[in-house]
Design a protein around this motif. Structure first.
Motif, PDB file in Angstrom:
ATOM      1  N   PRO A 137      44.308  39.096  27.083  1.00 38.82           N
ATOM      2  CA  PRO A 137      44.986  39.167  28.383  1.00 38.82           C
ATOM      3  C   PRO A 137      44.123  39.704  29.527  1.00 38.82           C
ATOM      4  O   PRO A 137      44.529  39.630  30.684  1.00 38.82           O
ATOM      5  N   ALA A 138      42.952  40.232  29.214  1.00 43.88           N
ATOM      6  CA  ALA A 138      42.125  40.852  30.250  1.00 43.88           C
ATOM      7  C   ALA A 138      41.405  39.794  31.082  1.00 43.88           C
ATOM      8  O   ALA A 138      40.678  38.952  30.548  1.00 43.88           O
ATOM      9  N   SER A 139      41.612  39.832  32.394  1.00 37.13           N
ATOM     10  CA  SER A 139      40.861  38.995  33.313  1.00 37.13           C
ATOM     11  C   SER A 139      39.573  39.716  33.683  1.00 37.13           C
ATOM     12  O   SER A 139      39.506  40.946  33.669  1.00 37.13           O
ATOM     13  N   VAL A 140      38.550  38.948  34.035  1.00 39.39           N
ATOM     14  CA  VAL A 140      37.264  39.518  34.433  1.00 39.39           C
ATOM     15  C   VAL A 140      37.131  39.392  35.946  1.00 39.39           C
ATOM     16  O   VAL A 140      37.330  38.314  36.508  1.00 39.39           O
ATOM     17  N   LEU A 141      36.794  40.505  36.610  1.00 34.62           N
ATOM     18  CA  LEU A 141      36.645  40.538  38.053  1.00 34.62           C
ATOM     19  C   LEU A 141      35.248  41.033  38.415  1.00 34.62           C
ATOM     20  O   LEU A 141      34.666  41.851  37.701  1.00 34.62           O
ATOM     21  N   ALA A 142      34.740  40.544  39.548  1.00 35.98           N
ATOM     22  CA  ALA A 142      33.433  40.967  40.054  1.00 35.98           C
ATOM     23  C   ALA A 142      33.614  41.569  41.437  1.00 35.98           C
ATOM     24  O   ALA A 142      34.294  40.990  42.294  1.00 35.98           O
ATOM     25  N   GLY A 143      33.013  42.722  41.672  1.00 34.59           N
ATOM     26  CA  GLY A 143      33.085  43.348  42.980  1.00 34.59           C
ATOM     27  C   GLY A 143      32.382  42.498  44.024  1.00 34.59           C
ATOM     28  O   GLY A 143      31.326  41.934  43.764  1.00 34.59           O
ATOM     29  N   THR A 144      32.982  42.395  45.199  1.00 35.13           N
ATOM     30  CA  THR A 144      32.397  41.555  46.247  1.00 35.13           C
ATOM     31  C   THR A 144      31.308  42.272  47.030  1.00 35.13           C
ATOM     32  O   THR A 144      30.573  41.646  47.785  1.00 35.13           O
ATOM     33  N   ASP A 145      31.204  43.579  46.874  1.00 35.34           N
ATOM     34  CA  ASP A 145      30.159  44.315  47.598  1.00 35.34           C
ATOM     35  C   ASP A 145      29.352  45.211  46.665  1.00 35.34           C
ATOM     36  O   ASP A 145      28.796  46.214  47.081  1.00 35.34           O
ATOM     37  N   GLY A 146      29.323  44.829  45.382  1.00 36.14           N
ATOM     38  CA  GLY A 146      28.610  45.656  44.412  1.00 36.14           C
ATOM     39  C   GLY A 146      27.460  44.910  43.767  1.00 36.14           C
ATOM     40  O   GLY A 146      27.283  43.705  43.956  1.00 36.14           O
ATOM     41  N   VAL A 198      31.407  45.028  37.468  1.00 36.36           N
ATOM     42  CA  VAL A 198      32.208  44.112  36.662  1.00 36.36           C
ATOM     43  C   VAL A 198      33.380  44.897  36.079  1.00 36.36           C
ATOM     44  O   VAL A 198      33.196  45.989  35.533  1.00 36.36           O
ATOM     45  N   TYR A 199      34.575  44.328  36.205  1.00 34.54           N
ATOM     46  CA  TYR A 199      35.797  45.010  35.783  1.00 34.54           C
ATOM     47  C   TYR A 199      36.650  44.065  34.946  1.00 34.54           C
ATOM     48  O   TYR A 199      36.539  42.842  35.061  1.00 34.54           O
ATOM     49  N   THR A 200      37.520  44.652  34.119  1.00 36.52           N
ATOM     50  CA  THR A 200      38.555  43.871  33.440  1.00 36.52           C
ATOM     51  C   THR A 200      39.912  44.444  33.805  1.00 36.52           C
ATOM     52  O   THR A 200      40.063  45.652  34.032  1.00 36.52           O
ATOM     53  N   LEU A 201      40.902  43.559  33.863  1.00 33.67           N
ATOM     54  CA  LEU A 201      42.260  43.976  34.237  1.00 33.67           C
ATOM     55  C   LEU A 201      43.251  42.947  33.706  1.00 33.67           C
ATOM     56  O   LEU A 201      43.048  41.734  33.874  1.00 33.67           O
ATOM     57  N   ASP A 202      44.307  43.429  33.075  1.00 31.43           N
ATOM     58  CA  ASP A 202      45.411  42.566  32.662  1.00 31.43           C
ATOM     59  C   ASP A 202      46.312  42.363  33.882  1.00 31.43           C
ATOM     60  O   ASP A 202      47.146  43.207  34.195  1.00 31.43           O
ATOM     61  N   LEU A 203      46.101  41.262  34.579  1.00 33.34           N
ATOM     62  CA  LEU A 203      46.836  41.014  35.822  1.00 33.34           C
ATOM     63  C   LEU A 203      48.342  41.010  35.603  1.00 33.34           C
ATOM     64  O   LEU A 203      49.112  41.511  36.433  1.00 33.34           O
ATOM     65  N   PHE A 204      48.784  40.424  34.503  1.00 32.09           N
ATOM     66  CA  PHE A 204      50.213  40.233  34.307  1.00 32.09           C
ATOM     67  C   PHE A 204      50.924  41.505  33.847  1.00 32.09           C
ATOM     68  O   PHE A 204      52.145  41.512  33.702  1.00 32.09           O
ATOM     69  N   SER A 205      50.143  42.569  33.619  1.00 37.11           N
ATOM     70  CA  SER A 205      50.783  43.858  33.333  1.00 37.11           C
ATOM     71  C   SER A 205      51.078  44.637  34.608  1.00 37.11           C
ATOM     72  O   SER A 205      51.727  45.679  34.570  1.00 37.11           O
ATOM     73  N   VAL A 206      50.601  44.121  35.755  1.00 38.06           N
ATOM     74  CA  VAL A 206      50.826  44.778  37.043  1.00 38.06           C
ATOM     75  C   VAL A 206      52.148  44.280  37.615  1.00 38.06           C
ATOM     76  O   VAL A 206      52.319  43.073  37.849  1.00 38.06           O
ATOM     77  N   GLU A 207      53.087  45.170  37.830  1.00 36.05           N
ATOM     78  CA  GLU A 207      54.408  44.769  38.317  1.00 36.05           C
ATOM     79  C   GLU A 207      54.331  44.168  39.713  1.00 36.05           C
ATOM     80  O   GLU A 207      54.991  43.175  40.019  1.00 36.05           O
ATOM     81  N   ASP A 208      53.543  44.762  40.583  1.00 34.34           N
ATOM     82  CA  ASP A 208      53.440  44.287  41.964  1.00 34.34           C
ATOM     83  C   ASP A 208      52.250  43.332  42.078  1.00 34.34           C
ATOM     84  O   ASP A 208      51.185  43.681  42.554  1.00 34.34           O
ATOM     85  N   LEU A 209      52.451  42.094  41.602  1.00 37.39           N
ATOM     86  CA  LEU A 209      51.433  41.049  41.648  1.00 37.39           C
ATOM     87  C   LEU A 209      51.934  39.955  42.579  1.00 37.39           C
ATOM     88  O   LEU A 209      52.918  39.269  42.270  1.00 37.39           O
TER      89      LEU A 209
END
Length: 299
Positions: free
Chosen positions: A68-77, A82-93
């Motif tokens: 379930p973890a999505s991979v994200l890249a910082g736009t100014d880093g 590099v980060y991972t986040l389960d987007l669908f576990s966030v209630e306010d999406l």
């Protein structure tokens, strides 16, 4: 008489000392031991409200049921952003411009290439990839879409599938995207996602980097336990051209752009596979279509 004068003098001294002592108490009332007024301490102390940080990231992959973890890249880093986040576990999406109630009526899914705003408490788990602390909200932005990261990840996965004997059983994986126009953070995110899809932790570097670090035997031209995957964009040397139809008065030219690149996986001087003269086109919305391979070669 002298005794009486002395008595009066002592009496006035005692009264003066008592008045001074009373003034000291009055000046110090309401002060703490440090001499700071209590009211300033209350207003200037630490707040009990948690701090929040909002930053923008490129969505490189979207999680699924298996992972379930999505991979994200910082736009100014840099490469480490590099980060991972389960987007669908966030209630306010939400999608920019839509309320949560409107979102519930939509049939949608986040797409790799989108820019997302993540608001969280500012804490980060120092792992690799990094993980956010407590996430308050994620907003998918309308503008800035560009899924070149997804295109290059597709190329790497396609290379993995051809001539599989070259990467069969490897325990080390090298990825070189330094010849692409991807920012460093997206290069690192793509390398991580590629390695993760095949059960390996990818290492970034050029051929020479892996020779210098001892992974590749530069004399025998062989990587015993690994394989190097690379993509190099070549449109600066050989630009992509378009055959467009004729336009009449008032017609607008489509907003297209293209990329040309070569890709390869290398195990040894006599064991490599190449995609050459590949091309892909991007529409005005930032979406890259499927790529075409000009020629394939094997060593």
């Amino acid at each position: 008489m002298k005794k009486w004068c002395l008595f009066l003098s002592l009496y006035f001294c005692i009264c003066l000392l008592a008045a001074c002592a009373g003034g000291d108490v009055s000046a110090g009332a309401g002060a703490d031991s440090g001499g700071t007024p209590a009211e300033e301490t209350r207003t200037g102390g630490e707040t009990t409200e948690p701090g929040r940080v909002t930053e923008t990231f490129r969505l490189v992959t979207v999680g699924d049921g298996d992972d379930p973890a999505s991979v994200l890249a910082g736009t100014d880093g840099g490469a480490g952003a590099v980060y991972t986040l389960d987007l669908f576990s966030v209630e306010d999406l939400t999608i920019e411009g839509y309320t949560q109630e409107e979102m519930d009526l939509l049939d949608w899914s986040p797409m790799p290439g989108a820019l997302v705003e993540v608001t969280w408490d500012g804490s980060v788990m120092e792992s690799y990839p990094m993980r956010f602390g407590t996430v308050a909200s994620v907003r998918i932005l309308e503008d800035g879409f560009d899924d070149l990261c997804r295109l290059h990840l597709d190329v790497l996965n396609d290379l993995w599938e051809v001539d599989p004997s070259l990467n069969d059983g490897i325990t080390e994986l090298g990825v070189d995207l330094s010849g692409t126009s991807l920012p460093e953070s997206e290069q690192a995110a793509v390398a991580y996602a590629f390695g993760s899809a095949h059960g390996l932790m990818a290492m970034e570097g050029t051929y020479q980097d892996f020779v210098d670090s001892g992974y590749i035997d530069g004399e025998a031209l062989f990587w015993k336990d690994g394989c190097l995957f690379s993509v190099k964009e070549t449109q600066d040397e050989n630009p992509v051209t378009f055959n467009l139809p004729s336009f009449g008065p008032g017609d607008e030219m489509p907003d297209y752009s293209g990329v040309r690149f070569d890709a390869e996986k290398w195990r040894s001087g006599l064991g490599a596979y190449f995609f050459t003269d590949c091309t892909a086109l991007r529409n005005g919305g930032g979406q890259w279509g499927d790529y075409t391979v000009g020629a394939e070669a094997i060593a």
